[in-house]
Each structure stands twice: as structure tokens, then as C-alpha cells.
Design an enzyme around this catalytic site. Structure first.
Site, mmCIF file in Angstrom:
data_model
loop_
_atom_site.group_PDB
_atom_site.id
_atom_site.type_symbol
_atom_site.label_atom_id
_atom_site.label_comp_id
_atom_site.label_asym_id
_atom_site.label_seq_id
_atom_site.Cartn_x
_atom_site.Cartn_y
_atom_site.Cartn_z
ATOM 1 N N ARG J 90 -15.546 22.979 -3.016
ATOM 2 C CA ARG J 90 -14.388 22.395 -2.339
ATOM 3 C C ARG J 90 -13.864 21.171 -3.090
ATOM 4 N NH1 ARG J 90 -15.684 26.590 -0.720
ATOM 5 N NH2 ARG J 90 -15.611 27.407 1.402
ATOM 6 N N GLU J 93 -11.995 22.464 -6.027
ATOM 7 C CA GLU J 93 -10.700 22.967 -5.560
ATOM 8 C C GLU J 93 -9.698 21.822 -5.353
ATOM 9 O OE1 GLU J 93 -10.689 26.356 -2.641
ATOM 10 O OE2 GLU J 93 -9.691 24.878 -1.374
ATOM 11 N N SER J 116 -10.889 5.300 -14.657
ATOM 12 C CA SER J 116 -12.150 5.467 -15.374
ATOM 13 C C SER J 116 -13.182 6.182 -14.503
ATOM 14 C CB SER J 116 -12.711 4.110 -15.789
ATOM 15 O OG SER J 116 -13.960 4.284 -16.435
#
Lengths: 149, 149, 149, 149, 149, 149, 149, 149, 149, 149
Positions: J90, J93, J116
Site C-alpha cells: 500500500r 502504491e 532528503s
């Protein structure tokens, strides 16, 4: 099948280096080579010339059998086509972003050809800087022009 | 949908450069930047600061609309995870062979961290050598230590 | 953006060659180069030196603008990491099966190093044989020994 | 499950060869085959005919069980679709750059077909050259024309 | 750059075949070849011998220029290393499941070698069966034994 | 965790077959199945029906525990999406080159559907031929038409 | 080359559906098929039987030429081996997590075989639930047992 | 380092199940869960709630230490992006062919969102059918609508 | 086939935004949504609810037809499994390095489950810091526990 | 070769943590660091500063040799370019869907640069919510602007 491999010798070097509190720079100085080349050869990515192999064995305290192993030509293999370690990935990223630029400038300065990765040397130095010290990497390789025949 | 893209401007620069017989070194000098950065920004891999964008438009003779395009932040994309062009591949190979060495020496000299590929600069020079001239690539990036929190 | 590209010139060459019924061997002879190099340069995988570019334009009957395009340094790209065409795949297979052998024999005869693919030449010839003619491929490249530094 | 495998025999050969200070060329001469084929079969990439298997066992000093293993048909597997070792990669690169050229010239000289990688032989020789010695690789394979039916 | 390509001719054949309500079997019969070879050559995966190219042009009603295009040697490319269409995937699956079996039985019956995919033919037939008709695929290729040298 | 696996039983079969000098054809005859199916099931790619499992144990001389292992449903796994062994690759190549042709002819003869790879059988035979004997592979699978609902 | 393709017809259907404010369920009802099959066939992933093709043309208001296109057997291609759209990925994830479970239970209930994806049907329904409505997907396929021969 | 892992427990379950001649359906009934969930949790792809873990230990006869291992949250890993086993591949194929259809119908019935693969259940049943019994797979997951914020 | 697509509308938005000198923050405020969601929906990665679609059309000055396009459910596709742009790659790297940590802490605080990426929101803010300002990314998603059944 | 590795120490920590019933939050508090960083360092993805290494050894009860191992710089490797575990996927995604959005907003708020991933921190918290508790992930990293030179 109990022959000593390059992997075995690399493990011995890492273990002895840790125990003795040596640095790569220190080892490099003892065998009269640069730190970049020394580390890379100790990792099994380059072959030690006979003299350096002997020095390596005495400096690190390796078994005698290691000497010939250090001199063998390595097969250079890396597993990750795209490296994940952030420190190594940044160099991969530089090749991705600036690769076409390196090519264009080599062509402008030399003609149609490449920088050799075989007749090649490299160094890493620390450059002090009030805004934060900088890593300086210098590499040089022989220019090889494409043959036409 | 007829807006000018970075690709369009790159094509215009390459065409004008060829017609005018300019070099990257020459263009770089005119806009007061280094050749590596200038080529890379002209390829659409870096953004021109406003002053340089204006100089680029006048130096190369680009349409006025190109100025704002040159200043846009690029999305840096490369198609080939492993580059095929021999000149670029050699740099990929260097990262494959010497990546772990670069990491080990940065750690030895700085601690646990990386060389930034963002706060970064690079140059390419020709070094004369009786055994064949050499390509020298120098890169420097700010050291960034890992945070622990 | 209407500049002539290497792809354009390759298409012109193929079309003119077909119309004129020329062979690669014939073209190669006219420009004084070998068939392998000539085909490869015509495909945009090598750069024509000025003299050969001029000969190519006159031999094939290309527009004048093509001359400078033929001389440009190409970016060598191949799309298929593993080629599917059976004729090309067989050479890939040879590298897969005999790659470690080529490496071992180069090391035995020369030391730790490689055969250059840049300072390189190749030929293809037909060898008559009562059991079926044979394709003979000869390649030669300069030996490059690894640097230690 | 303690049957001897081709990998076992390859390891025995490498170990015995190192101890005895033999070369591939020397072993090849003893068994009456070429060095390329001998190395490749010793690596388990080709099957030894019965006579050569027997000679190999006596030449190298292998256990008797190895003889039948040397004669087994190997399954030819390579792990890296794109080889990383620089010496092997250069041959991969040659296939990438010159693959379409090899195909075009084979078609021009023979018709629509391929060079067999099965009815095939290869040699590696050292060619002296004042500008640096060269690696010469010669391969020949039977021409196979596509069937139409 | 308006030369006719193999893709153009394939499209013409598919269009004409649909309009005329022809079948591959019917076309094959007209040009005196098998349906498998005919379809494959019409798709641009095999080259038509001159006589068949002429018959194809007259049978399908193609422009005269198509004749020479049909005779050109194709470059055989497939985009999907693993095909997704269920009908084609099933054949890929058969190679995955039974590949080592095909290899073992070819070795048992012939020795160490392969079945040629070049000196090769194939047919597809419908076999009536009360439990459901069956697709029969027959392929035959010349046995090629590995060379040892 | 010392349960016998399909891999264990495959190794026992290969070892016993070698010692006894049996052939796949011979084993197949003894258990009343075809050589293709027998080899594939012995490799662990198909499940032995109880009767054949019992015959296999007595024919080859396997420990009793192997009987139930031979009857287990296998999980069919192949590691290489594109096989490297030349003998197996040629079949992969045939699917790449002729896959769309197989699909087109199945549709022409049967309608929209596939040849089953489950309700499937295959044979390999040697066909004598004065120009060189040929490998004949025959496969047949039930036609399965796509459902519409 | 202006023949109508399945992609063209899919685009026409999507456009007409949007303009007319139809739903897939509505279209499915009009042509007497299920919504899953109707959508999939409209996307070009299944072939319309003649009657449904005619109904589709009249229901949606397509040009007459579309009728035969709707009846053509499609080549089923998906570009992403691992789908990125979250709604589709979740089904891929279910296959990854529960694939071995589906296999084990099919074997327990039927024997060694598979569920056909060809003789196959599927539905999607909305199930009301006080804790949040649920998507119900039901699929059924003919059991196919592995052949042994 | 000798802690019991989920892989260890899975192996114990498979071994005990075989010895005792149990079925997944039988085990599921004993622990009061569905067969799909029980198998998947036994494979280490789901975590047992405490009560079920205890029942599993007593039902199968596992060492006491296994109880806490069964309750640990698993990391769900599958090695093959595209599964090769035919039984599992067919489900992958269904996602490839019908994925966009599942998405379209979920949107039509629910709005813009997905079927959860977490708040999810599934069953496999055998449906008798005179033309051949069918595998029925039913899955249901909570509808989750995309948030906009 | 001239229907407006999500890609068309995205291009219109980017062009109008540039001409008008708007910011994503400004557009977001006008339509009453967050900047993250607004940008993502404008890129075609989320669907606009009707009210926001209407506001978007009037705010940006889009053609009326765009309103319904903005409301369509998108298919979320990204081409690069590993993103190359350095700004996006850093987030990919965070998932690689800290993914197992996020999983472990979610399990410790919630149990066996996941953070939803559907019932999800995110913000980006600038945090002033004397050592260099920081990018703060906050994301929150509903916890979803695995179902056992 | 018996040196303790980071993997060994991670296994000891996990085993001791389980035995002692500790939580990551509890361990983190004892060593005075955040839970995210503590877990990640315990997994071998970050290096412990000397003080924390000593605290870790005493808190968990590790052998003394572990202290120096905990302080070593790790090589950060993840095997799966696309993670399969649903909880980790997830987050992958989210990077796929919202990556370009994160980039656009960072540019709008800061200029051309990145967040960063080295000078970086992150937390995970549970936020109570009547509709279901939510996982909140907060990350912050130093803004790094691209250098132009």
C-alpha cells in the site's frame, strides 16, 4: 572441493581488519596501492599482482594459501541491476541523469569513443567545506576511439 | 495542447547548435556555467535559473516562449535501467564494480552516509598522456550523514 | 524540428540500395571499407569518417545534408536485452554458452583483461564445405589489461 | 542422493589443474581437442565423447566415476541474461551492436537463414601487434536455410 | 521514406482475405504451400520464395510492389517474452512443463543435440473425437548433434 | 521435517536408472505409459495414478514410502521465463515465431478457443531421413471453445 | 489500411454509451447476456456470437461494418504483468496470497487438475451489509483433470 | 537462532495431515473456520486468532511452541510475479482478461473505489454438472470508496 | 473517436495554470479541497466529485465538456516500477528501507492488518528550520484488519 | 568465518524480544530513540550510535560482541522491487499514485529539489476515529535544492 575461494579470503580480510582496527587507507599504504583499488581487490573485484598479494598476506596475517587466491582473475558479478543501497544508488542515479552528458562531452573533446573502464583509476577524497564537507570522486580512464575498418 | 515542451526546446537547441557550429564548451562559457551542467540542462535534465534561461535564449537564438520552458523543473526519466550505449555503459559498469568500494571509503572517511547527487557538481577534462590521452571525470557532492532520531 | 536524423538517412540508404540492386559488399568496396563496418555505419551504429561520408553520399545518391548526419556520433541502443530473431539469437546463445570460456582463454593467453569492443574489427565470410557451407565470423579486438593503481 | 554431478567434476578439474599447474591449452592437447571446446566441456557446457572422457580422467587424475559424468549431456544454463563481467559483457555488446549486421551479411551471402550454434566451432588466438596485441576470435557454424513447406 | 513494408503487406493481405472471404487453407492451396507456413509468411515471419510471392500477389490481388517485399528476409520479433493470449500461452506452458522431457527424449533417441527450428515444418489438424474434437499439432525438425572439435 | 519430497524421489529414479542402464522408453513400457508422460511424471511434473506409482516403485526399486509421493499432485514451477538450454529454447522460439499462426489456424478450424494443455498428450519419435534424421513431435489437446454467458 | 479494428469499435461503444447514459447492465440486458461478459466483449476481450453482434450494433447504434468486427476472435493482450490500478491490483494480490490455497482445495475436491478459464463464467453483485456493502464476485469454470497417457 | 518459524510449523502441519489422512475441510471443521482461510493460515499466509491457534495445536498434534508461531502476523511473499503452475496461472489469466471488467462493474454498482482484499472472504465449492463438474469460487470483500479531501 | 480524454483535460489545466500564474495551493483553495488531492485529481489520478468538477471548470476556464471527464473514475497507471526521477525515487527508497518497519509498528499498535491507501489523505508542508527547511509529509489511512472466516 | 553478522544480531533481538514480551515502543523508550528508527536499526537497516548500541545490548541482553556489530554501517538491500506484502505494498502504491503530486508540491513550496531520505525522520501513530481508527505516518526530510554550477 575444499579449495579456498575469493569469497573465503574476503571474509578473512574483513575479519582480520576489524580485529586489528585497520583502515582501508592504512592497508593500502602498507601494500603500496591506492585505497580504491585495494578495497576493490580485497572484495574480490580485482586481481592482486604477485608482490601485492604477498604483502597483503603478511600485512593482514592470512594463511599462505590465500596468496595465490588473491592473484586469481576474478569474475565480476553484481546481483542488482539497479542497486538499492542509497550510497551506491546515488552513483547509479548520476549515470542515469548525466550519462548522455558525459558521452556528449567526451565526443566534443576527443571524438567518437569512450572512456575505458579497464585502463582506469579512481580516488575518493574528503574536501572540507564550511557548508558541509564534500565527497570528491575522481576517475580517469584512457580514451578509446572507435575503430573503422 | 500546442504548448512548447522541454523536448521541443532541446530539439531547437541541438538544431541551432549544429547550424552555428557551436560547442557545448562555447555555449557554457557564454551563459557563465560549466559544460556538464549546461549540456544536462539543455537536454532537459536540469532547470535553468532565470538569468541563464535568458542568456540561453539570446545565445542560441530561441523563441521568447522557450525562456520559461527552460526554467521549468524537469522530471528526470531514463528509459534503460541498464544503458546499452558503450560510452554510457562503461560508467554503469564502474558503479557495478566499484559501488561497494565507493561506499566503504565514504564510510571510512565520513561515517555512515552518502554523497549527495543533488548538491552535486561534475566536470570532464582531457588529460594528455603519451600512452594515450585520458578522460578525467571529477564529481563532488555534499556528504549527508544518516539521521538517527 | 525538421532536421534529418540518422534514422532518416538509414531509410534512404535502404531504399536506394533496393532500387539500385546494390549489395553491402558492393557499397563497401565503393567506399573502401569492410562490409561489416559499412553495414553497421549505414544502420546508424557507427560514425562515418568525413571521406567515407562523402563517398557514401555520392555512391548511394543521398541529399547533401546527409553527409554531416552520417558523420555524427551515434548513440547505440538496442531494445531487446535478449534478441528474438533466430539469426541474432544464435550469437547471443554463443555468448551465453561460451562466454566463460572466452574469458578463461583470454586470461590464459594474455593475463587479467578483456578484448576491446571499441578498438575492434570483424568479418563474415562464406566457407565452402561439402557437408554444407559454413558461416565464418572473425573478430579481433585489442587486448586491454586491467590497471592496478 | 550422493551421485557425482557435473558441478562436482568441474570443481575437481579446476582444483587438479591448479595443483598441477596445467593450462587449458595443455589439457586440450593431451585429449586431442581444441582449447575452446575442452574448457567449455570441462565447465559442464558440452559432453565429452567416450574417448575424450577417458583421456580426461587419466590426464587430470579424476576418480573413475567421473568418466560417465563427463559424457552426460549437459543442460546449458546461464543465470545472467545480461552478463556483468566486463570480459564477457564486451561480447554481449558486440552482439547488441553488430547483431543486425551479422544477419544482413549472412542473408546477402547465403540467403534467408542462420549460422548454426550447434554445428559450430570456435578458437581464440593471440595476434602480436606493435600497437598492442590483439585477441582474435574465430567462429564458424554451418549455414542453415529456413525451410518453406 | 514511403517504401512499402512487410507490415503494410500483411495489412493488405488481412483486408483482402476478409473481403474475399478466403481461408488460410484456401490461400495455402492456391500457392501450393502448407497452411502453417502460408499464414506465418503472410504475417511477415517467413520469406516467400519468388514463385510463391508471385502467386500470392495474383491470388490475393496485391499491388505489384508487394512481390519483392514478400520475398524479403524478415526480422522475427515478438514483444511478449511470456505471451498473454490464452491460446498462445498454452503452448508456452507446454514448453515450460515438458521442455526438459523433450530434451531428455531427444537425447535418448538421437544423442546430445537439438531439433532444428530452422529446417523445420509444422501442421495443425482437427481430429474428431466423441469426447470433444482435438487439436493435433505435428512438428518436425532436423536433428542437429553438437559438434566437438 | 524429514519427509520424502518429489525432488528426493526424482533423484532416486535418476540414480537407479543410471545404475541399471534403463531407458525412459524401457521404463515407460514397464509401467504401461508413454515415454513423454513417464519422464515428465518422474521429473515431478505430473502425478502417478496409484497403479503406475506401484509399478514405478517395483520397476525402479524405490523405497515403499516413495509410492505415495509419486501420486501427489505436483506444483509445476520453471525458473527461467525464457529457457537458456538450446534444445529447450528452440521450442520456445517456435512458440514465439509460430504462436500467432497456431492461434489463427485453430480459430479457422474450430472457432474461438484454445487447445487444452491439460487434456493433452504428446510423443517424440525419430524419423529416418537420408538428408539427416528428423525429430517428430506430435501433440494433441482437446479443443476448448470460449464460453459466452 | 483503413479497416475498422476492435479498438475502433470499443471507442465507439464507450462514446455512444456515455452520450446515451446507458449502463453495462442495461446494455447486457438488451443483448441478453451477462454484464461481465458484455463488458469484456465490448472491450475486445471476447468475441460476440452473430446474434449478439447484431443486437449490439442496433442497441448502441454502431455502423454496420462493426458487426463483423465484433464477431472476430480477439488476441488477448495485457501490458502490465503486475497491474498498477488499485482496483485491479487487489485481485492480483488475491491470486498471489490465495493461489496455492485455491490449488490445494481444487485438488482435495476434484483431484489433480485445474479450473478452466475458457469454459468459464463470472458475475459481480452488490451485497448490502450494515457494516458497509460488499462486492461479491462469483466465478465458475469447468474442472479439467490432467490427462495421463 | 533455533526459534521455530512459520515455515517449520507449515511443514509439521503438512506432515501430520498426511500421516493422519486428514483433509483441509476436516481440519477447518475442527477449528471452526472455513477451508480456504484454514489452508491459507496453515501455509503461513494468515495469522491464527488465539482460540484457533490452540485448536490447531490440539487437532494436528503440534508442539506447544507452535501455538504462538501460528498467531504471528505473517509477511506475505510470493516469488513469481507471473505464476507458472497451470492451476494458479488460470486465476492470474482471469485477472489479466477480466480485470478491467471487474473494475468497470464495481464502479457502475458502487462508485469510484475497490473491493477490499483485506476485509475479504472466499470459498471453493464443487458444483455437479452433467457436462462436467465445475469449480465455483466465490469471493466477497468490503467496498472501499476513494476518499477525497 | 474525438472524445475528450483525461489526458486532454490534464494538458488544458497545466496550460491554463501556467498562463494564469496560478498555484496548486490557489486552485485547491478555490475548489475547497486540499492541494495534494487537487493536484492528483488534476493529473487524472483521482475523480472529481460533481461539485468540484464544476468549480474546476469555472476556476480554470475549461470547456464545458471537461466537467464530465473530470468526474470519470480514472485507471491509475504508472509506467516505471522503480521511478527514476530523484524526487520521486526518494519516496520509493523510503518504502524499501522502512517498509518492514511500517508494517511492524502498525501490527504492534493495531494488530494484523494494513493502512488503507483508499480511505486515505495526505498533506505536504514546509517546516522552517535554521539548519535548512524541511519537507513534512503527513499521511493517514484507515486501519483495516485482516478478516478471518 | 564465524564472525557475528547483522543478520545474526537481528535474529537474537527478535528472539529475546519475543521471550521477554517487549514491544518496539518499549525498547525504543529504553534506548531513548523513536520506535521507527529503533525497529529499522534492529532490522539492520540503520547503524546504532555507540551509546545506543551499548543500551541495546544491556536492554535486550545480547552478547558483548553484538555491540560493535550494531554500530556497523549497513548495506541496505531489499529483494522485491515491487513488494508483495499487502501492508508494504500500500505504501508502494501511494508512491506510484501520488509520487508526481509530491514532486509538484515540493517544487511549488521550495523550488527545484527533493526531500532528503537521509536527513530524515518518521513516526507512526494511532489516531482514534469513530469510523475506524487511522494510521498516521509523518515523515520529514531536509529540502535539498539542485545545484547549478
Amino acid at each position: 572441493m575444499s579449495d579456498m575461494t575469493k569469497e573465503d579470503v574476503t571474509a578473512m580480510i574483513l575479519s582480520a581488519k576489524k580485529t586489528a582496527g585497520m583502515t582501508w587507507e592504512g592497508i593500502a599504504e602498507k601494500i603500496g596501492m591506492s585505497p580504491v583499488w585495494t578495497h576493490s581487490a580485497a572484495m574480490g573485484m580485482n586481481a592482486f599482482p604477485p608482490k601485492q598479494a604477498a604483502l597483503m598476506v603478511s600485512t593482514i596475517g592470512l594463511p599462505q594459501e590465500a596468496e595465490s587466491v588473491l592473484s586469481e582473475s576474478p569474475t565480476k558479478i553484481w546481483e542488482q541491476a539497479v542497486p538499492t543501497d542509497p550510497c551506491i544508488y546515488r552513483f547509479y542515479e548520476i549515470v542515469g541523469v548525466y550519462g548522455p552528458t558525459l558521452k556528449a562531452l567526451i565526443q566534443e573533446k576527443f571524438g567518437d569513443g569512450i572512456m575505458s573502464a579497464i585502463d582506469f583509476d579512481m580516488s575518493v577524497t574528503r574536501v572540507e567545506n564550511p557548508k558541509g564537507d564534500r565527497v570528491k570522486v575522481e576517475m580517469s580512464g584512457k580514451y578509446l576511439g572507435y575503430n573503422s575498418w
